[in-house]
Design a protein around this motif. Structure first.
Motif, PDB file in Angstrom:
ATOM      1  N   GLU A  29      -8.666   0.942 -14.383  1.00  0.00           N
ATOM      2  CA  GLU A  29      -7.848   0.923 -13.171  1.00  0.00           C
ATOM      3  C   GLU A  29      -6.462   0.355 -13.439  1.00  0.00           C
ATOM      4  N   LEU A  30      -6.381  -0.685 -14.241  1.00  0.00           N
ATOM      5  CA  LEU A  30      -5.094  -1.330 -14.529  1.00  0.00           C
ATOM      6  C   LEU A  30      -4.401  -0.738 -15.756  1.00  0.00           C
TER       7      LEU A  30
ATOM      8  N   ASP B 208       0.857  -1.174   0.000  1.00  0.00           N
ATOM      9  CA  ASP B 208       0.000   0.000   0.000  1.00  0.00           C
ATOM     10  C   ASP B 208       0.899   1.231   0.000  1.00  0.00           C
TER      11      ASP B 208
ATOM     12  N   GLN C  30     -14.284  -0.837 -15.816  1.00  0.00           N
ATOM     13  CA  GLN C  30     -13.643  -0.234 -14.648  1.00  0.00           C
ATOM     14  C   GLN C  30     -12.276  -0.857 -14.376  1.00  0.00           C
ATOM     15  N   VAL C  31     -12.162  -2.178 -14.497  1.00  0.00           N
ATOM     16  CA  VAL C  31     -10.881  -2.822 -14.216  1.00  0.00           C
ATOM     17  C   VAL C  31      -9.867  -2.474 -15.299  1.00  0.00           C
TER      18      VAL C  31
ATOM     19  N   GLU D 100      -3.401 -11.077 -10.080  1.00  0.00           N
ATOM     20  CA  GLU D 100      -3.579  -9.649  -9.772  1.00  0.00           C
ATOM     21  C   GLU D 100      -4.786  -9.081 -10.509  1.00  0.00           C
ATOM     22  N   PHE D 101      -4.988  -9.539 -11.752  1.00  0.00           N
ATOM     23  CA  PHE D 101      -6.158  -9.095 -12.503  1.00  0.00           C
ATOM     24  C   PHE D 101      -7.441  -9.569 -11.830  1.00  0.00           C
TER      25      PHE D 101
ATOM     26  N   GLY E 162     -12.700  -6.891  -7.162  1.00  0.00           N
ATOM     27  CA  GLY E 162     -12.823  -5.660  -6.384  1.00  0.00           C
ATOM     28  C   GLY E 162     -13.632  -4.590  -7.083  1.00  0.00           C
ATOM     29  N   CYS E 163     -13.659  -4.633  -8.421  1.00  0.00           N
ATOM     30  CA  CYS E 163     -14.447  -3.672  -9.201  1.00  0.00           C
ATOM     31  C   CYS E 163     -15.888  -4.146  -9.420  1.00  0.00           C
TER      32      CYS E 163
ATOM     33  N   THR F  64     -10.742 -14.863  -3.329  1.00  0.00           N
ATOM     34  CA  THR F  64     -10.018 -13.636  -2.972  1.00  0.00           C
ATOM     35  C   THR F  64      -9.023 -13.899  -1.849  1.00  0.00           C
TER      36      THR F  64
ATOM     37  N   ALA G 101      -8.304  -7.456  -8.844  1.00  0.00           N
ATOM     38  CA  ALA G 101      -8.792  -6.137  -9.256  1.00  0.00           C
ATOM     39  C   ALA G 101     -10.199  -6.227  -9.848  1.00  0.00           C
ATOM     40  N   TRP G 102     -10.443  -7.235 -10.656  1.00  0.00           N
ATOM     41  CA  TRP G 102     -11.752  -7.396 -11.305  1.00  0.00           C
ATOM     42  C   TRP G 102     -12.848  -7.692 -10.276  1.00  0.00           C
TER      43      TRP G 102
END
Length: 394
Positions: free
Chosen positions: A339-340, A274, A335-336, A321-322, A328-329, A372, A325-326
């Motif tokens: 973001e990426l 983070d 959106q993903v 990682e994708f 999370g979106c 997740t 993110a996906w």
């Protein structure tokens, strides 16, 4: 927050002080504060008068950097507080002295400075207020050390230190319920008052440990701050990355503090990533769950990630990682992709492949949650694995 950093963050204030500060201004401020203090029982205290002059000079010499100026004053203030305790004077007298001095300084600055200074005047008052709080904490620390050692207590303020104090305290921890209770009681804090744990990913939470509202133990890497402090307030007072826990009453602080410690260690070890200076503990909840029970994590990894684990190292990492993110979106491809920063067609292609690997699991909330957690559990290992180059987009 180091003095160098804080000075660089206020170049306008430093430049203004260098331009306008002179002997006349120092004399005016010095006399105004001493005149106000003359109304108290420290009227004949030459040492206090010396400290007033020294504190003003130090603040100007350090170009408005409250941390650097406070560090220079730390030993003098510690000795002054110690001397108050030797004279059997109550610690509230110290607080009263600083409050009177602060009010006098504020009034004089409002008279002597132009309101046209705008944001610069606000910066000046913020820097001075931080400076006064640091000095007050240093003096109180000296008072507490003498007062508690005289009473021969075993869990007392004598074990509390600030980062600039040269004395080595006994080891006490903020997860010692008895210690925190006595500390709060001595400072008149109700155990129902809300506080937040602040834990550094390095060795020091910074200058916030020196402020009078903060509860500290002998570890410089953690502190308890009032819940009303915002993350922005905390960031201004700490230089290195910290984790902040949930706001809870002091008597319920044990578990949030331990959780914040775990989160800080995960960040320090590189398990969690983070970029922020202040990281709320709840934002790391998935990482904490994934690394809270290794056996459970292994079960979820075996249950959901066998097929993904067979991919080449570079590709499985990209898909892992994708996937995070996906999910999370909320499953939004647009959106993903945004973001990426990848083409939408690439995002479509990866979602298609994920659906081939996971099937209907991606449609069930309970399975998505387990996937997740499993991904968070394996990502540190997959990121560390050597990778071969592969075609972009896969």
């Amino acid at each position: 927050m180091t003095g160098e950093t804080s000075t660089r963050s206020r170049p306008e204030l430093a430049g203004w002080l260098e331009a306008v500060a002179n002997d006349e201004i120092v004399t005016i401020l010095d006399r105004r504060i001493k005149h106000e203090l003359a109304k108290t029982m420290v009227a004949e205290d030459r040492q206090v008068h010396f400290l007033v002059s020294k504190a003003i000079t130090s603040f100007i010499d350090h170009r408005g950097d409250p941390q650097a100026a406070a560090a220079e004053m730390s030993d003098l203030l510690w000795e002054a507080g110690h001397r108050y305790a030797q004279a059997r004077r109550h610690h509230q007298e110290i607080t009263g002295v600083f409050e009177r001095a602060w009010q006098a300084l504020r009034q004089q600055l409002n008279i002597s400075t132009s309101t046209d200074l705008g944001a610069l005047l606000t910066q000046l008052f913020e820097a001075l207020r931080t400076y006064f709080l640091c000095l007050q904490r240093q003096a109180l620390n000296g008072w507490k050390t003498h007062a508690t050692s005289t009473n021969n207590r075993t869990m007392t303020h004598a074990r509390v230190r600030i980062s600039t104090a040269p004395r080595e305290p006994e080891r006490v921890r903020l997860d010692d319920v008895t210690y925190v209770a006595r500390l709060a009681d001595a400072q008149g804090i109700n155990d129902q008052q809300l506080f937040r744990a602040v834990v550094a990913t390095s060795d020091d939470v910074g200058v916030l440990r020196t402020l009078s509202e903060v509860l500290v133990g002998s570890s410089s890497s953690e502190a308890l701050v009032p819940a009303r402090w915002s993350n922005e307030d905390i960031e201004r007072l700490t230089g290195d990355q910290v984790v902040v826990g949930a706001a809870v009453p002091l008597q319920q602080m044990l578990e949030p503090l331990r959780l914040a410690r775990r989160a800080a260690k995960l960040l320090d070890d590189g398990v969690a990533v983070d970029p922020r200076t202040v990281v709320p503990c709840e934002d790391l909840s998935m990482v904490l769950i994934a690394h809270g029970n290794q056996h459970l994590a292994d079960i979820l990894v075996g249950k959901h990630l066998d097929e993904l684990a067979q991919e080449p190292p570079g590709r499985r990492l990209r898909y892992a990682e994708f996937a995070l993110a996906w999910i999370g979106c909320g499953g939004s491809i647009a959106q993903v992709a945004d973001e990426l920063e990848i083409p939408k067609q690439t995002a479509h292609s990866r979602v298609k492949r994920l659906r081939e690997m996971f099937g209907d699991k991606l449609n069930r909330p309970s399975d998505r949650l387990e996937i997740t957690v499993a991904l968070y559990a394996v990502l540190p290992t997959w990121r560390a694995a050597p990778r071969r180059r592969s075609k972009v987009g896969h």
